[in-house]
Design a protein around this motif. Structure first.
Motif, PDB file in Angstrom:
ATOM      1  N   GLU A 239      28.634  -6.398 -29.309  1.00 38.55           N
ATOM      2  CA  GLU A 239      29.459  -7.100 -30.289  1.00 38.55           C
ATOM      3  C   GLU A 239      28.879  -8.470 -30.577  1.00 38.55           C
ATOM      4  O   GLU A 239      28.384  -9.158 -29.686  1.00 38.55           O
ATOM      5  N   GLU A 241      29.681 -11.993 -33.204  1.00 36.92           N
ATOM      6  CA  GLU A 241      30.592 -12.624 -34.151  1.00 36.92           C
ATOM      7  C   GLU A 241      29.861 -12.890 -35.462  1.00 36.92           C
ATOM      8  O   GLU A 241      28.892 -13.636 -35.503  1.00 36.92           O
ATOM      9  N   LYS A 245      34.436 -13.076 -37.183  1.00 38.19           N
ATOM     10  CA  LYS A 245      35.106 -11.966 -36.513  1.00 38.19           C
ATOM     11  C   LYS A 245      34.074 -11.103 -35.787  1.00 38.19           C
ATOM     12  O   LYS A 245      32.915 -11.025 -36.209  1.00 38.19           O
ATOM     13  N   GLU A 247      31.871  -8.073 -34.679  1.00 44.49           N
ATOM     14  CA  GLU A 247      31.377  -6.887 -35.378  1.00 44.49           C
ATOM     15  C   GLU A 247      30.464  -6.117 -34.443  1.00 44.49           C
ATOM     16  O   GLU A 247      29.664  -6.689 -33.704  1.00 44.49           O
ATOM     17  N   ARG A 248      30.570  -4.793 -34.498  1.00 41.92           N
ATOM     18  CA  ARG A 248      29.753  -3.937 -33.652  1.00 41.92           C
ATOM     19  C   ARG A 248      28.371  -3.742 -34.278  1.00 41.92           C
ATOM     20  O   ARG A 248      28.273  -3.444 -35.467  1.00 41.92           O
ATOM     21  N   LYS A 287      24.120  -2.614 -38.446  1.00 39.92           N
ATOM     22  CA  LYS A 287      25.496  -3.100 -38.499  1.00 39.92           C
ATOM     23  C   LYS A 287      26.422  -1.979 -38.953  1.00 39.92           C
ATOM     24  O   LYS A 287      25.987  -1.018 -39.603  1.00 39.92           O
TER      25      LYS A 287
END
Length: 311
Positions: A239, A241, A245, A247-248, A287
């Motif tokens: 993960e 940021e 937020k 994000e994987r 992403k």
């Protein structure tokens, strides 16, 4: 002369073996594959398996039973009057009535050096364990899970950066050739069978989504093997940021690198990440919702500076 063969397989991995048997002049009396599954963008369309599609292009009859519990299905199989069944990644357990439903039984192409990595995910597990070699084995099936005697073995080296996808593609062609050779020997009555040793048994359990997250608090070699063993599918991930937020991000390629630091910290501007000991360089990333990109292209869209922490 040629053999009357029932072929049983489902994914892309199985297709080269089917084509090899056809090209060798054997009579494929039927093809068994798993039933069509929901697919397409919305999951509303039923999609035939790669083996099912290949068999139809070849004009071969295809059967897709959910299982073999129905006595009529077992009788249909036996009535095909086949010399042998060839099984490659079929995906269904075969009862004894099927295992003994041809004159010479069922032969399986399995992607490991048995008895190491019996079970569902031998390619991924071999890489994740850091094995230097694996292979394809042609085995006569019995009631156990990949426990039958071995007829033929072909070893394959696993390169230090080889991914599961790359090894899959190599093994499916090695396996097709091995099955072809085994059927020649079977037809001539010269296919010896060697019982598997009792020592060295390992089980390749199915990959669980819960084990796909990257743990940089492991040694660099373990992290590297974890990443390449899950590439391209389902993909190891961390993960990050992005835009405020989390994000994987999937990692589809990596290599060992020099460096030490707190686990999960970027040690350079080209995606060298510290592990518990040593470091790895992330070479290919994706992403969520994006396409796989080489590290340099990924960084152009998502700049990451030295000192950034990922987890």
């Amino acid at each position: 002369m040629s053999l009357r063969i029932i072929f049983m397989g489902t994914p892309e991995f199985s297709v080269p073996t089917l084509l090899t048997l056809v090209d060798a002049g054997h009579q494929i009396v039927a093809v068994y594959s798993q039933p069509p599954r929901p697919g397409g963008r919305r999951g509303l369309d039923l999609q035939k398996s790669p083996v099912h599609q290949a068999a139809e292009l070849l004009g071969l009859p295809v059967f897709t039973p959910v299982n073999f519990k129905d006595p009529d299905e077992r009788e249909k199989f036996r009535a095909l009057d086949a010399d042998v069944a060839v099984v490659v990644a079929y995906g269904l357990l075969l009862p004894e009535a099927i295992l003994t439903g041809t004159r010479d039984g069922c032969y399986n192409g399995h992607a490991s050096l048995l008895p190491r990595w019996r079970g569902a995910a031998p390619i991924q597990r071999a890489i994740m364990a850091g094995d230097a070699k694996t292979g394809m084995m042609v085995m006569k099936m019995d009631k156990g899970l990949d426990t039958g005697p071995v007829a033929l073995t072909r070893e394959v080296e696993i390169g230090p950066n080889m991914t599961a996808g790359e090894l899959h593609d190599k093994l499916m062609h090695v396996g097709a050739k091995a099955i072809g050779e085994a059927m020649v020997a079977l037809e001539s009555g010269n296919l010896p069978l060697t019982p598997q040793p009792d020592e060295g048994v390992l089980y390749a359990s199915k990959i669980d989504k819960g084990e796909t997250r990257i743990d940089f608090a492991r040694d660099a070699a373990d992290v590297h093997n974890h990443i390449r063993g899950l590439a391209p599918f389902p993909g190891a991930w961390f993960e990050l940021e992005i835009g405020g937020k989390p994000e994987r991000v999937k990692v589809l390629g990596s290599e060992l690198a020099e460096g030490n630091g707190p686990a999960g910290e970027l040690l350079s501007d080209d995606l060298v990440v510290a592990c518990a000991s040593g470091a790895i360089r992330l070479t290919r990333l994706q992403k969520a919702g994006g396409k796989p990109l080489p590290a340099a292209d990924f960084l152009r869209g998502t700049p990451l500076a030295r000192g950034t922490r990922i987890s």
